[in-house]
Design a protein around this motif. Structure first.
Motif, PDB file in Angstrom:
ATOM      1  N   GLU A 275       4.993  -2.976  -2.459  1.00  6.30           N
ATOM      2  CA  GLU A 275       4.871  -1.513  -2.403  1.00  6.30           C
ATOM      3  C   GLU A 275       3.770  -1.015  -3.335  1.00  6.30           C
ATOM      4  OE1 GLU A 275       8.697   0.086  -3.221  1.00  6.30           O
ATOM      5  OE2 GLU A 275       9.626  -0.790  -1.437  1.00  6.30           O
ATOM      6  N   SER A 276       3.710  -1.554  -4.547  1.00  6.00           N
ATOM      7  CA  SER A 276       2.697  -1.111  -5.500  1.00  6.00           C
ATOM      8  C   SER A 276       1.291  -1.498  -5.046  1.00  6.00           C
ATOM      9  CB  SER A 276       2.986  -1.693  -6.893  1.00  6.00           C
ATOM     10  OG  SER A 276       2.907  -3.105  -6.880  1.00  6.00           O
ATOM     11  N   ARG A 277       1.158  -2.686  -4.446  1.00  3.42           N
ATOM     12  CA  ARG A 277      -0.152  -3.121  -3.943  1.00  3.42           C
ATOM     13  C   ARG A 277      -0.596  -2.271  -2.749  1.00  3.42           C
ATOM     14  NH1 ARG A 277      -2.216  -8.200  -5.022  1.00  3.42           N
ATOM     15  NH2 ARG A 277      -2.744  -8.569  -2.833  1.00  3.42           N
ATOM     16  N   MET A 278       0.350  -1.868  -1.913  1.00  5.90           N
ATOM     17  CA  MET A 278       0.015  -1.004  -0.786  1.00  5.90           C
ATOM     18  C   MET A 278      -0.493   0.355  -1.278  1.00  5.90           C
ATOM     19  SD  MET A 278       0.495  -2.410   2.247  1.00  5.90           S
ATOM     20  CE  MET A 278      -0.381  -3.743   1.433  1.00  5.90           C
ATOM     21  N   LYS A 279       0.156   0.869  -2.309  1.00  5.50           N
ATOM     22  CA  LYS A 279      -0.255   2.149  -2.870  1.00  5.50           C
ATOM     23  C   LYS A 279      -1.619   2.031  -3.527  1.00  5.50           C
ATOM     24  CE  LYS A 279       0.048   6.358  -4.509  1.00  5.50           C
ATOM     25  NZ  LYS A 279      -0.110   7.532  -3.629  1.00  5.50           N
ATOM     26  N   ARG A 280      -1.844   0.972  -4.274  1.00  7.38           N
ATOM     27  CA  ARG A 280      -3.078   0.818  -5.035  1.00  7.38           C
ATOM     28  C   ARG A 280      -4.277   0.499  -4.142  1.00  7.38           C
ATOM     29  NH1 ARG A 280      -1.256  -2.669  -7.993  1.00  7.38           N
ATOM     30  NH2 ARG A 280      -2.211  -4.588  -7.202  1.00  7.38           N
ATOM     31  N   LYS A 281      -4.102  -0.399  -3.183  1.00  9.33           N
ATOM     32  CA  LYS A 281      -5.225  -0.863  -2.370  1.00  9.33           C
ATOM     33  C   LYS A 281      -5.461  -0.020  -1.112  1.00  9.33           C
ATOM     34  CE  LYS A 281      -5.263  -5.760  -3.695  1.00  9.33           C
ATOM     35  NZ  LYS A 281      -6.706  -5.783  -4.037  1.00  9.33           N
TER      36      LYS A 281
END
Length: 304
Positions: A275-281
């Motif tokens: 989830e955090s990688r989806m938000k960041r990238k």
């Protein structure tokens, strides 16, 4: 708390989008009145067609504004994901209005050509068309940058309309100046070009809006999302990944396969990391992750 902050940010972005819609409405009111008045007084079919185009663009911009307002409504029992798709519906309505105007311009101009009536417009109408083109390019630049920043589909449709209007005004000016040089047929030809551009823009907006409303999603973007998930630590494989647009928001559903020896907490941490990688990238805030053990998934695949 995080969801509350997200909702507040969404509302602020939608309110920023309203400024773009209001700017379009104000510009269209002034320019349509100027073009229709000068076009009728100084006998330019191209400028009149351009003016009618801007007049109906007011209605399209109002539709966009209403869509942005509806999108700000909070989720309820009937709309647990919120009302963000009102943006896409507003863009769809705008495409219908634009197509109607484009066809009307084409029909009126063709009738004029076959009637054999041709007049040479005053040079003033050409300069009015050029001046209006400059104004609309300015409105387009503002709305395009704002739409890209807040990732708003309805405002992006309005910006595309602004750009086509600027091009239409340039085409009208070319036809008017050509008529002044002894080619009176250029003015109705410019009006025909105006109608074609309007219809083409309407089709592009209609195509994108219907693609979104039928849960279509760009394959390249989906592949990029898949690649990011695959590179997440702890993910052994991806069983399924889907994405769709909800207004300007991307919703992702993914089933990942992990080591069956992992604890529940470890599996949960992998989900949080995705989830955090989806938000960041990819700037995707809504991701539903389902974790399955790799061994059971392989066994299920062999049986099926």
């Amino acid at each position: 708390m995080a969801r509350r902050i997200l909702e507040v940010d969404d509302i602020q972005q939608l309110r920023q989008g309203e400024r773009g819609a209001w700017l379009s409405i104000a510009a269209y009111i002034v320019l349509s009145g100027l073009k229709l008045t000068i076009g009728f007084l100084f006998l330019s079919e191209a400028l009149q067609a351009d003016g009618w185009n801007n007049l109906t663009d007011i209605i399209a911009s109002v539709a966009v504004l209403i869509g942005l307002r509806i999108s700000q409504k909070p989720p309820d029992e009937d709309h647990p994901y919120g009302h963000y798709r009102a943006e896409t519906i507003a863009a769809l309505i705008a495409s219908f209005i634009m197509a109607t105007v484009g066809l009307q311009v084409l029909i009126t101009t063709v009738r004029s050509i076959f009637s054999g009536s041709s007049t040479v417009p005053n040079m003033l109408t050409g300069w009015v068309a050029l001046g209006c083109a400059v104004v609309m390019f300015g409105v387009y630049t503002y709305n395009k940058r704002l739409a890209d920043r807040i990732r708003n589909q309805a405002l992006l449709a309005a910006a595309q309309d602004n750009r086509s209007d600027a091009l239409v005004s340039i085409g009208a000016a070319v036809g008017i100046f050509g008529a002044q040089l002894g080619m009176p047929w250029l003015d109705p030809v410019a009006a025909l070009t105006v109608g074609v551009i309007i219809c083409k823009t309407a089709w592009c907006i209609f195509r994108d809006a219907t693609h979104t409303l039928t849960d279509g999603f760009d394959e390249l973007q989906l592949n990029n999302i898949r690649a990011t998930i695959e590179k997440t630590k702890g993910v052994c494989a991806i069983r399924d990944v889907k994405a769709r647009l909800h207004g300007s928001h991307v919703l992702v559903d993914v089933v990942v396969l992990v080591d069956p020896q992992l604890t529940l907490i470890e599996g949960h941490l992998i989900s949080d990391n995705i989830e955090s990688r989806m938000k960041r990238k990819h700037n995707i805030a809504s991701v539903h992750v389902h974790v399955e053990p790799l061994a059971e998934a392989l066994e299920h695949h062999e049986h099926t």
